[in-house]
Design an enzyme around this catalytic site. Structure first.
Site, PDB file in Angstrom:
ATOM      1  N   ASP A 107       0.931  -1.369  -0.082  1.00  9.04           N
ATOM      2  CA  ASP A 107      -0.057   0.145  -0.032  1.00  9.04           C
ATOM      3  C   ASP A 107       0.953   1.227   0.087  1.00  9.04           C
ATOM      4  O   ASP A 107       1.830   1.438   0.837  1.00  9.04           O
ATOM      5  CB  ASP A 107      -1.012  -0.086   1.263  1.00  9.04           C
ATOM      6  N   ASP A 155      -1.359   0.585  -5.071  1.00  8.92           N
ATOM      7  CA  ASP A 155      -2.525   1.059  -5.325  1.00  8.92           C
ATOM      8  C   ASP A 155      -2.290   2.694  -5.654  1.00  8.92           C
ATOM      9  O   ASP A 155      -3.143   3.073  -6.253  1.00  8.92           O
ATOM     10  CB  ASP A 155      -3.606   1.112  -3.929  1.00  8.92           C
ATOM     11  N   HIS A 156      -1.145   3.095  -4.983  1.00  3.83           N
ATOM     12  CA  HIS A 156      -0.992   4.598  -5.209  1.00  3.83           C
ATOM     13  C   HIS A 156       0.412   4.895  -4.828  1.00  3.83           C
ATOM     14  O   HIS A 156       1.129   4.110  -3.902  1.00  3.83           O
ATOM     15  CB  HIS A 156      -1.908   5.324  -4.677  1.00  3.83           C
ATOM     16  N   ARG A 186     -15.666   3.884   2.372  1.00  4.64           N
ATOM     17  CA  ARG A 186     -14.515   3.067   2.769  1.00  4.64           C
ATOM     18  C   ARG A 186     -14.836   2.941   4.409  1.00  4.64           C
ATOM     19  O   ARG A 186     -14.409   2.255   5.187  1.00  4.64           O
ATOM     20  CB  ARG A 186     -13.245   3.539   2.780  1.00  4.64           C
ATOM     21  N   HIS A 196      -0.811  11.197  -0.399  1.00  2.81           N
ATOM     22  CA  HIS A 196      -0.682  10.103  -1.300  1.00  2.81           C
ATOM     23  C   HIS A 196      -0.178  11.067  -2.476  1.00  2.81           C
ATOM     24  O   HIS A 196      -0.474  12.418  -2.545  1.00  2.81           O
ATOM     25  CB  HIS A 196      -1.784   9.346  -1.905  1.00  2.81           C
ATOM     26  N   ASP A 254     -10.417  -2.632   6.348  1.00  2.17           N
ATOM     27  CA  ASP A 254      -9.852  -1.484   5.888  1.00  2.17           C
ATOM     28  C   ASP A 254      -9.989  -1.350   4.093  1.00  2.17           C
ATOM     29  O   ASP A 254     -10.339  -2.410   3.782  1.00  2.17           O
ATOM     30  CB  ASP A 254      -8.225  -1.592   6.273  1.00  2.17           C
ATOM     31  N   SER A 291      -6.766   4.163  -1.224  1.00  4.11           N
ATOM     32  CA  SER A 291      -6.443   3.045  -1.260  1.00  4.11           C
ATOM     33  C   SER A 291      -7.895   2.234  -1.566  1.00  4.11           C
ATOM     34  O   SER A 291      -8.118   0.976  -2.077  1.00  4.11           O
ATOM     35  CB  SER A 291      -6.353   2.182   0.243  1.00  4.11           C
ATOM     36  N   THR A 335      -8.224  -1.331   1.549  1.00  2.39           N
ATOM     37  CA  THR A 335      -7.601  -2.279   0.522  1.00  2.39           C
ATOM     38  C   THR A 335      -8.327  -3.669   0.318  1.00  2.39           C
ATOM     39  O   THR A 335      -8.763  -4.364  -0.618  1.00  2.39           O
ATOM     40  CB  THR A 335      -6.064  -2.670   0.442  1.00  2.39           C
ATOM     41  N   HIS A 380       2.281   7.966   6.059  1.00  2.00           N
ATOM     42  CA  HIS A 380       1.682   9.202   6.326  1.00  2.00           C
ATOM     43  C   HIS A 380       1.917   9.816   7.530  1.00  2.00           C
ATOM     44  O   HIS A 380       1.801  10.768   7.706  1.00  2.00           O
ATOM     45  CB  HIS A 380      -0.059   8.565   6.411  1.00  2.00           C
ATOM     46  N   ASP A 383       2.057   2.226   3.729  1.00  2.00           N
ATOM     47  CA  ASP A 383       1.336   3.596   3.532  1.00  2.00           C
ATOM     48  C   ASP A 383       1.268   4.174   4.898  1.00  2.00           C
ATOM     49  O   ASP A 383       1.374   5.401   4.827  1.00  2.00           O
ATOM     50  CB  ASP A 383      -0.001   3.234   2.820  1.00  2.00           C
ATOM     51  N   LYS A 384       0.711   3.413   5.907  1.00  2.00           N
ATOM     52  CA  LYS A 384       0.069   3.887   7.036  1.00  2.00           C
ATOM     53  C   LYS A 384       1.088   4.746   7.685  1.00  2.00           C
ATOM     54  O   LYS A 384       1.362   6.040   8.293  1.00  2.00           O
ATOM     55  CB  LYS A 384      -0.321   3.094   8.129  1.00  2.00           C
ATOM     56  N   GLU A 429      -1.499  -7.964   1.495  1.00  2.00           N
ATOM     57  CA  GLU A 429      -1.343  -6.531   1.457  1.00  2.00           C
ATOM     58  C   GLU A 429      -0.559  -6.098   2.803  1.00  2.00           C
ATOM     59  O   GLU A 429      -0.706  -6.578   3.825  1.00  2.00           O
ATOM     60  CB  GLU A 429      -2.668  -5.642   1.819  1.00  2.00           C
TER      61      GLU A 429
HETATM   62 ZN   LIG Z   1      -2.912   6.146   2.672  1.00  2.37          ZN
END
Ligand SMILES: [Zn+2]
Length: 466
Positions: free
Chosen positions: A44, A377-378, A159, A426, A146, A95, A148, A339, A335-336, A330
């Protein structure tokens, strides 16, 4: 723009039309040879900056990660459209819609889970594979509700409709500024004719293996009352695991494993990022942080690692199974942790992903029947910055962390500069796709759209030929 968005948002039909140049798989004799497996590994927010930062720290610039040895690779353009008509193209995904495009081939708006901008459900690869006799599973280091994992397990308009107590109307409380106005969760309630929250859809769905976090959502009372979502899941045939030991004890059948209230513990901890500040003339007021080191998180061993969960999922999905399986794995906190500007955090979760890649590649071996795909995903905010410069143009903006690299003995400078807010955002970069195994249907084009990844998986499993 409208022409592109409307042509891409028509889901499966669109994805098929994109790849009309792929080989005539229906004539390939290998499609008749079971079992056929797809293992989709999603980092992610895993763009090349994330991979490079992880490589530099974990094995050094002259070293190689396991993902570096995957033999086929391409670039994937992430696709997003606006929720509001005329559904213009947007350039940064989340996501939810990124996962939805990977899972369904449908291009939709940020925040949506398995639904189009017209709020129609669009079938996902798990449903398509299950209907054709494959076993199907999801493994994640996030809550299984979550964005994804939800994109592979549910269909809701937003989401945040994770549990029955989360079915708010409109933009959810606490949603970040700019969150698009959506129908909210009320239309997804069963009383309104919907399928219920994401957790309820997992409980009543057909997945064989679902492993991750999420006791917080599965402890909520179902919409009809009288039982928790977890109790509903067990009524529907899931065995429940809540620790490495209970997971290890299960040898066959359907399994729901929840090992945290929400996101699982991460592998590494380390220094927090320093916010750089400047006077009105642009002179830095904040000195660069001293280089630090990553440490093993002492509580990480209390939860099953991503590799342990993936190993168990493969065993459960493949045992006495001549048809094959689909598994999505995943690494969520790549990602988290980005962030949150935790460099060691996202590097450690890249290491978790890389451990999974090594194990899955060994499982697949040289058998073209198992298609292994690693993608994202991004993009994310992480940047590898120039440590050689000091002062002036060498003064970074945003937030900065400096790490001593164990293999190289150098200093790795990592910057984050997408946001002054409490979290980074992102980015809209294309993302990697790295591939091992697979048949001619896993034909890799030099450039791909995100919906092509769905098409590749569907063709390998021969599930989109109705
Ligand atoms: Zn994110």
């Amino acid at each position: 723009m409208k022409t592109l968005s409307t042509s891409l948002c028509t889901a499966v039909a669109c994805a098929c039309s994109i790849a009309v140049s792929t080989p005539a798989h229906g004539k390939d004799p290998r499609f008749t040879l079971p079992p056929r497996n797809v293992i989709l590994i999603i980092g992610d927010g895993m763009d090349y900056q994330q991979i490079t930062a992880a490589r530099n720290y974990l094995v050094g610039a002259f070293g190689q990660l396991n993902i570096d040895s995957l033999p086929k690779r391409s670039a994937v353009q992430v696709l997003t459209i606006d929720e509001a008509p005329p559904h213009n193209v947007a350039y940064v995904a989340d996501s939810a819609n990124g996962g939805t495009t990977l899972a369904t081939g449908t291009v939709t708006s940020a925040g949506r889970i398995g639904t189009t901008v017209e709020d129609a459900d669009t079938p996902n690869i798990l449903e398509l594979a299950k209907a054709r006799g494959y076993r199907v599973g999801v493994v994640t280091s996030a809550s299984v509700t979550d964005a994804t994992p939800a994109a592979f397990l549910a269909h809701v308009s937003f989401r945040s409709c994770e549990g029955p107590a989360d079915m708010y109307p409109g933009v959810p409380p606490g949603a970040p500024p700019g969150t698009p106005s959506l129908p909210g969760c009320l239309p997804d309630q069963k009383a309104a004719g919907g399928k219920g929250s994401i957790a309820e859809q997992i409980a009543t769905g057909k997945a064989d293996v679902v492993l991750g976090g999420g006791t917080g959502k599965f402890g909520q009372t179902v919409e009809e009352g009288g039982k928790t979502v977890l109790q509903l899941a067990m009524e529907k045939g899931f065995q429940y695991a809540n620790s490495p030991a209970t997971l290890n004890a299960i040898q066959s059948g359907r399994v729901l494993g929840l090992f945290a209230g929400s996101t699982l513990l991460v592998k590494f901890t380390g220094p927090t990022a320093t916010k750089m500040t400047f006077d009105s003339a642009g002179n830095a007021l904040t000195p660069l942080p001293e280089p630090g080191n990553c440490s093993s998180n002492p509580t990480f061993a209390t939860v099953p690692s991503l590799a342990v969960m993936t190993d168990k999922a493969i065993k459960l999905l493949s045992r006495n199974n001549q048809r094959g399986f689909f598994l999505m794995v995943e690494s969520a906190s790549v990602d988290k942790q980005a962030h949150a500007r935790n460099a060691c955090g996202h590097i450690g979760e890249m290491q978790q992903l890389d451990e999974v890649v090594e194990m899955v590649r060994a499982y697949a071996g040289d058998d073209p029947g198992t298609l292994v795909i690693v993608t994202a995903d991004h993009g994310q905010a992480v940047q590898v910055l120039n440590e050689a410069r000091a002062g002036g143009s060498g003064t970074p903006m945003g937030y900065v962390t400096r790490l001593n690299t164990p293999s190289d003995g150098s200093v790795l400078r990592i910057g984050y500069a997408t946001s002054h807010g409490p979290q980074e955002d992102h980015t809209g970069t294309e993302v990697p796709i790295l591939i091992h195994g697979g048949s001619p249907a896993a034909f890799v084009k030099p450039f791909m759209w995100q919906s092509d990844v769905f098409l590749m998986m569907a063709k390998h499993l021969n599930v989109n030929l109705d």
